[in-house]
Design an enzyme around this catalytic site. Sequence first.
Site, PDB file in Angstrom:
ATOM      1  CG  PHE A   1      -1.582   1.394   1.423  1.00 36.90           C
ATOM      2  CD1 PHE A   1      -2.893   1.554   1.015  1.00 36.90           C
ATOM      3  CD2 PHE A   1      -0.916   2.502   1.962  1.00 36.90           C
ATOM      4  CE1 PHE A   1      -3.530   2.799   1.141  1.00 36.90           C
ATOM      5  CE2 PHE A   1      -1.540   3.739   2.080  1.00 36.90           C
ATOM      6  CZ  PHE A   1      -2.857   3.882   1.672  1.00 36.90           C
ATOM      7  CD  GLU A   2       5.007   2.520  -2.105  1.00 37.47           C
ATOM      8  OE1 GLU A   2       4.824   2.518  -3.333  1.00 37.47           O
ATOM      9  OE2 GLU A   2       6.126   2.459  -1.603  1.00 37.47           O
TER      10      GLU A   2
END
Length: 435
Positions: A322-323
């Site tokens: 996740f970014e």
Amino acid sequence: MAGSTRYLRYIVFAFVALIVIFFISSSSSAVPGADHLQSATDLLKGQGSLWKGTGSTSPAADSAAAEKAASDLKIPPAHSEAAAATASQSNSSPNPYSSTPKVLSGKPASGARMNATFVTLARNSDVWEISRSIRQVEDRFNHNYNYDWVFLNDAEFDDTFKKVTTALTSGRTRYGKIDSEHWGFPDFIDQDKARKVREDMHERKIIYGDSISYRHMCRYESGFFFRHPIMLEYEWYWRVEPSIELFCDVAYDPFVFMAENKKKYSFVLSLYEYVETIPTLWDSVKGFMKQHPEHIVPDNAMEFLSDDGGNTYNHCHFWSNFEVGNLDWLRSKAYVDFFDHLDKDGGFFYERWGDAPVHSIAAGLLLNKSEIHFFNDIAYYHVPFTHCPTGEQTRLDLKCHCNPKDNFDWNGYSCTKRYFEMNKLPLPEGYEKEQ
Ligand SMILES: Nc1nc2c(ncn2[C@@H]2O[C@H](COP(=O)(O)OP(=O)(O)OP(=O)(O)O)[C@@H](O)[C@H]2O)c(=O)[nH]1
Ligand SMILES: [Mg+2]
């Protein structure tokens, strides 16, 4: 006389037949509401077959036709920038689905919009796993925003992948093939040495230790995805992997949040890296710091990465599956110098450096610590860890369906507490009860 009667009979018969035909044809358009039998969607679908190439000659024309038809039908066009964007896709795989007009499933959010996209690296075989992720992201957030979604692959995406993912997304989809220069062994890598490392890691049962493709993936995510020609068009990205979950509504636009609050990089989960995969990564980082002191930001997040002022790495990293982040930062000289330095040291192949510690260390040294954001309110799962927001009211407000007991943040293997300590932030209310 008999002949003229016969002619008269023929004439009467023909006349009756004409009347019957007239009634049949006029009754089908005279039925009340019959002209509404074809729904707006049906009409769009019908015209869609024209937009896919039979009736128009260019992608730009396709998209203009799509928008015109949508506005004729009083349906908001799903992606107003489609023309410019599809026209610029010459470097990506041809995508016969990307100009398919979409009926929005939600009300598009008003207010500022960012030049942003979702981005997913995937194989064709990931189609069903990424479909689950897309569905969650769309339901919890993007059906109101219709941001684009870029898919990248080292092979050509097949029709099934494109068809299924385009159907699931509310925004424009774009499919890019990765250049072989960005997905392969650089010529300075000693193949024998790399092979021996893989064999040894296999013996030691290190996860993905014997995999070549996993190493290419980690190197690509570390140094190249933000330079793909399609990605050059965007300023912000949100990375999505297969089989993730989003447990809560995302009630605002994280891209806008990042921009307005001067953030460049963000995370939801943090943890300690598997030491065996990065034995010399910190040595390489120290070499970089020595060679490029000009890139090290004074008020950086070294405290998150090291417990002894930078002498050793504590293995804390933000989990990069996740970014939400800023692409211009990744394309900056500072980040590219950092990646090049690490790449030359060869640890993507002589060890098994992951993109998570690489991104995290870069964020920790090249950004001001205030530019790194923790999204408590984005609830997330990637096997095997869960981030479930701390604070009951937040979970209720955001219609969360995660169990707070599964939240990893306050577990001893998480580094998230260090992030709070570094920033002198109070821990979220109620965290003790949710440990
Ligand atoms: N095109 C392509 N994509 C890949 C390849 N290997 C991995 N990916 C993608 O790269 C991302 C990271 O790979 P994952 O296999 O999820 O790696 P991981 O998250 O460390 O491990 P998992 O626990 O298996 O999820 C995912 O989006 C994958 O779909 C590959 O060989 N080719
Ligand atoms: Mg994964």
